[in-house]
Design an enzyme around this catalytic site. Structure first.
Site, mmCIF file in Angstrom:
data_model
loop_
_atom_site.group_PDB
_atom_site.id
_atom_site.type_symbol
_atom_site.label_atom_id
_atom_site.label_comp_id
_atom_site.label_asym_id
_atom_site.label_seq_id
_atom_site.Cartn_x
_atom_site.Cartn_y
_atom_site.Cartn_z
ATOM 1 N N GLY A 149 0.826 -1.187 0.000
ATOM 2 C CA GLY A 149 0.000 0.000 0.000
ATOM 3 C C GLY A 149 0.868 1.248 0.000
ATOM 4 O O GLY A 149 2.073 1.206 0.276
ATOM 5 N N CYS A 150 0.263 2.365 -0.338
ATOM 6 C CA CYS A 150 1.010 3.616 -0.451
ATOM 7 C C CYS A 150 1.509 4.094 0.902
ATOM 8 O O CYS A 150 2.672 4.475 1.053
ATOM 9 C CB CYS A 150 0.150 4.674 -1.128
ATOM 10 S SG CYS A 150 -1.524 4.799 -0.467
ATOM 11 N N TYR A 151 0.632 4.080 1.911
ATOM 12 C CA TYR A 151 1.074 4.500 3.247
ATOM 13 C C TYR A 151 2.149 3.565 3.794
ATOM 14 O O TYR A 151 3.174 4.030 4.296
ATOM 15 C CB TYR A 151 -0.110 4.544 4.211
ATOM 16 C CG TYR A 151 -1.059 5.706 4.055
ATOM 17 C CD1 TYR A 151 -0.629 7.014 4.250
ATOM 18 C CD2 TYR A 151 -2.405 5.503 3.766
ATOM 19 C CE1 TYR A 151 -1.519 8.088 4.152
ATOM 20 C CE2 TYR A 151 -3.295 6.570 3.672
ATOM 21 C CZ TYR A 151 -2.849 7.857 3.863
ATOM 22 O OH TYR A 151 -3.724 8.901 3.779
#
Lengths: 338, 338, 338, 338
Positions: A149-151
């Protein structure tokens, strides 16, 4: 030419894959799956792509079409990949999945954070977590990769070397992060209306955001994560706090990050406080860190483009490794600025 | 490797040249002139370039250094190129100038719009106006090119084929355009403060903006031009109005533009109303046009990225032609979206 | 206390009416109609109103409830007011309608621009067009007022005095305008998604936007109108072009506007080029104008807040006049800046 | 009429004081001090104020002019108030200072965080810290009030009731906050250029921001504070983390805040995650809080408008209390939204 299929090609991450493939010397998208857009031209969903993909149309997905491609990317809501993974495995096509389905190590953690049982728990172990700076060797040659995921990409890159070096405690980590609105996806909702978001900042997903599980898996620590929505198209800034595990110089965390990422093509570590804007459209991550002897805390900060290093760029980077290409092929290290 | 020098390398257009050169197979910037930044690292002015130009520093300009390079780009305020043009001619280095000094055909027009006499009127005829879609053959092989302004690029590309085809009258043209804030340059002024510009729209340079002269030269018509400042980083949208010269179908202007730009690598003509956002970071121009039989007017609209097709990208495109390279080398046709 | 009912209270204009009524000494909203939100608290749709309307809920509309109120505002899509107007007339409640249904003078023009027959053509003559600076005396004491559209308010205020003074020709008027995204309404659509609009500028409704009819009615001229969507919450900037009807000083149009609006509480005429930002949240209009002897054109520019002077503020201003209150009651002349 | 003087009237907080005073029934600004703008019209610095303060000009400050006013506001860089405080005390004019000079309790803390000795240490005890929700009784009737900083206002309001109730530990507090660009002041700098800030998010003042001292004084705790700059005009969002002092229900922190601020006119406590946008132009603070049993942390969030509750609005609120007026006079509880 490596023939590429893309599931979810009409979304933001799908569009970004198409943009990046257009600059890639080998990856040629030939099958764009987007069920709800099937029959429409690419330029209807992605007007900026009109000059690069004239005449190309979205199609309905069907498993037998996997035989036509050499590489499959998927950018779908969580839950979707579980359904088609057996087909993909059966055909043996190299697969990079941006969905959340195969990122976590075990089905129990998935069930806890996603609120539903995993449908293919036996396949979890088949997927490599696709963060090249952490797991390059495992990705090289892998057939199945779950892109982070991006986070989590931002938080893990900022924190893991500090955990590994013993500078910070594993308990009590806080990740306070903000994302641009592309992170909320392409669906038109009250929460993505320009007038809701513009000139505003707010937290969401307080305490129980699902990316927490990935951050804990990736750092080995216990994480409290607070995401925020920021009035910008792209970018993630993660400001991470941890308890110092021992006395150290104020510059020790920075030195540790510099050493950990020396030679990395897409990671820039410096004493400057990074801005998300430096990374727009590039696969770069900018990192910094500092120790505060007064409060005995370490602060580490990461900035990246959530659609590139946080999504499509990282998928390309993984696919390059999987297929034995130059890891940086098709990926910019320089953002479009300002 | 073609060794490139850049005058004004610390500004926005200079930074964009550096970004584009980093993706160019031949152009290698080796001399970055920025007198006020001399001695500083590139990353101090352009933090996004840290990973591509580590260790490179700005230098003071000196004419003898022209011997070290194969190609010179200049992005300086108007008036500066006039001072150094004789040196550049004497040394014979191919030169693409983004300044306004050598764009106009005659010194009298320059004096009228810029309010000062031209210092090198004899050199005006030596420079080719660098709009490849209009003057490709003259640019090919030229040594001295004056790259057009950002607004004129948009207006001329939208209007010239309509003038040439006899669809619109030469008198009574109106160009109503808006630019992102990079068009105002890098200097920190009250007018470029975030809080002045954000969430606001206003006209400036009413009636007497200098780019009017270029538009009139490029279209052969009489133009009233109103620029506006829009709350965005990049992008020019030019909405152009002209009196119809004759009866025609509503679609005739669009057909004329399509025919005029068929095969052009960076021009996209369509019935869709173009958005500046489609062009971010790319050298693309999106055009549309329509005839209104009720008011007997033709409306033509152009969208482009003022720092790329309106500045650095067009400079690269010209330089590619001048040096016999593929015209599209190093230039994206796809914007970073969204 | 004047008891107020609001139809369409859950939209942007409805929320703005609620904000303005909270600062009004007499207008007290007691019935908020919003069928799709019926039962929900005001703060669910308008979180900023939580402190002013605690516990108030939206209700379903029913004609008999008109007996409970002294004043009715409606902010509904066009077509809706036609359905309920007979009820309102029958009960005699003063009514200010922001919809397009009763703005135009004749049913044929309505049918031409809205593409459908008017259902209550006989009622068109009953409504006063609610632009106080033009029709103050007719609004004073009126029972039925149709508040102008946001674009027409800006264009008519900028142009009408110039037409009336004989400075500009009635044919060949061009209105090139841009609006913030609130002008597109509250519905979440692809076109109002933050990532579609932010950092972008584009035209829409080319040639046939419905507000053209109002502008022609209000100015008495023939108008070609091009609206644009700008990346900001609020604000309309209208840049208007007209052929000069005679020779004049460059300052004559400005002098004419100054004379026309002397003493107007909400109109500011000055040589400065107005920015939409100056008007945020206020009922102010900022105007300027100039003559260009070279092209024999007059340019006039208006800036206002589309949700205040272009919608809810003008409705309050009209209602103040209708009910014999101070015209400025509850309305700010100062924007929130920056 | 209460005659008001404003020091620093040409800056953003000064302009906001002028806006709020224009809606105040008693406060009438008659002396606007702005040395660098002396002689200029108010509208030159504050174009939005043209309709409210026609003909008013900035003047040079001179101590004897204090005799003309009943109330003095100051919005100056830190260090300036120390110089003129003795004059003000000598004349006895009620004074609300937004500068940092008299906020802290003791000179040693000032010297530590501001890096310079305090010039008037004896006067520190004369000033009341102007946070009405915490110190209403002391402000009522005070002659000298130091208005809090924008960040401390948000953090103290979010945290102090939790400390007082024994829910959170005093050590280990983290305040992660972001501000709109007005917080950086009106000066045009590289860091406030639209193109630096727009579409970007970055931290600044890492570890040693001066507002830390105020937060520690106001909460009684030890605080690590990280400010960020967000791409918006106004607004502060503070996300605050603290170690739980004991087991509690997840809703206990929210209940504590609700009880603490019951009846407060400008504080709204709710389970909804507040957005800065809800507060634009108003004196409101929106708060929420929650306990995470998994990580044993309490998260508390505050949103406000940094120029109103974080500056000019709070100054008005304090002045209202000092002079015995209704505390809410001239202050909106509703933001301009959207």
């Amino acid at each position: 030419m490596i023939k590429v299929g893309i599931l979810g090609a009409s979304g933001y991450a799908g569009g970004e894959l198409l943009r990046l493939c257009a600059a890639h010397s080998a990856f040629t998208p030939i099958l764009l799956f987007g069920d709800s857009q099937a029959g429409e031209a690419v330029a209807a969903a992605h007007p900026h792509l009109a000059l690069a993909y004239p005449g190309v149309r979205f199609e309905r997905y069907a498993p037998e079409r996997l035989a036509e491609i050499d590489l499959l990317f998927a950018c779908m809501p969580h839950g979707e990949s579980q359904k088609i993974a057996p087909d993909i495995l059966a055909r043996g096509v190299p697969f990079v999945d941006l969905g959340a389905d195969f990122r976590l190590d075990d089905a129990a953690t998935f069930a806890r954070w996603y609120g539903e049982a995993h449908e293919q728990p036996d396949l979890l172990a088949e997927f490599v977590y696709g963060l090249p700076e952490i797991a390059r060797d495992r990705i090289r040659g892998a057939k199945l990769v779950a892109a982070p995921g991006c986070y989590p990409t931002s938080a893990i890159l900022a924190l893991k070397p500090l955990v590994d070096a013993g500078l910070i405690e594993k308990t009590g980590i806080i990740v306070d992060a903000a994302s641009g609105v592309t992170g909320a996806g392409r669906a038109a909702k009250a929460g993505t209306h320009f007038c809701t978001v513009d000139e505003s900042l707010a937290a969401y997903g307080l305490i129980d955001h699902r990316h927490t599980a990935e951050m804990e898996m990736g750092t080995g620590g216990e994480v409290l994560f607070t995401p925020h929505l920021a009035p910008m198209n792209r970018g993630i800034l993660a400001t991470c706090y941890a308890n110092a595990a021992r006395d150290m110089d104020a510059g020790a965390p920075l030195d540790t990050l510099k050493a950990a990422y020396e030679g990395e093509p897409f990671v820039h570590v410096s004493g400057a406080l990074p801005a998300t804007k430096w990374t727009l459209g590039s696969n770069a991550v900018h990192l910094t860190a500092r120790y505060d002897p007064r409060t005995r805390r370490v602060v580490a900060i990461a900035a990246l483009d959530n659609l590139v290093k946080g999504a499509a760029g990282q998928m390309i980077q993984c696919a390059n490794l999987m297929l034995g290409l130059d890891e940086t092929e098709g990926l910019a290290r320089i953002g479009v600025y300002p």
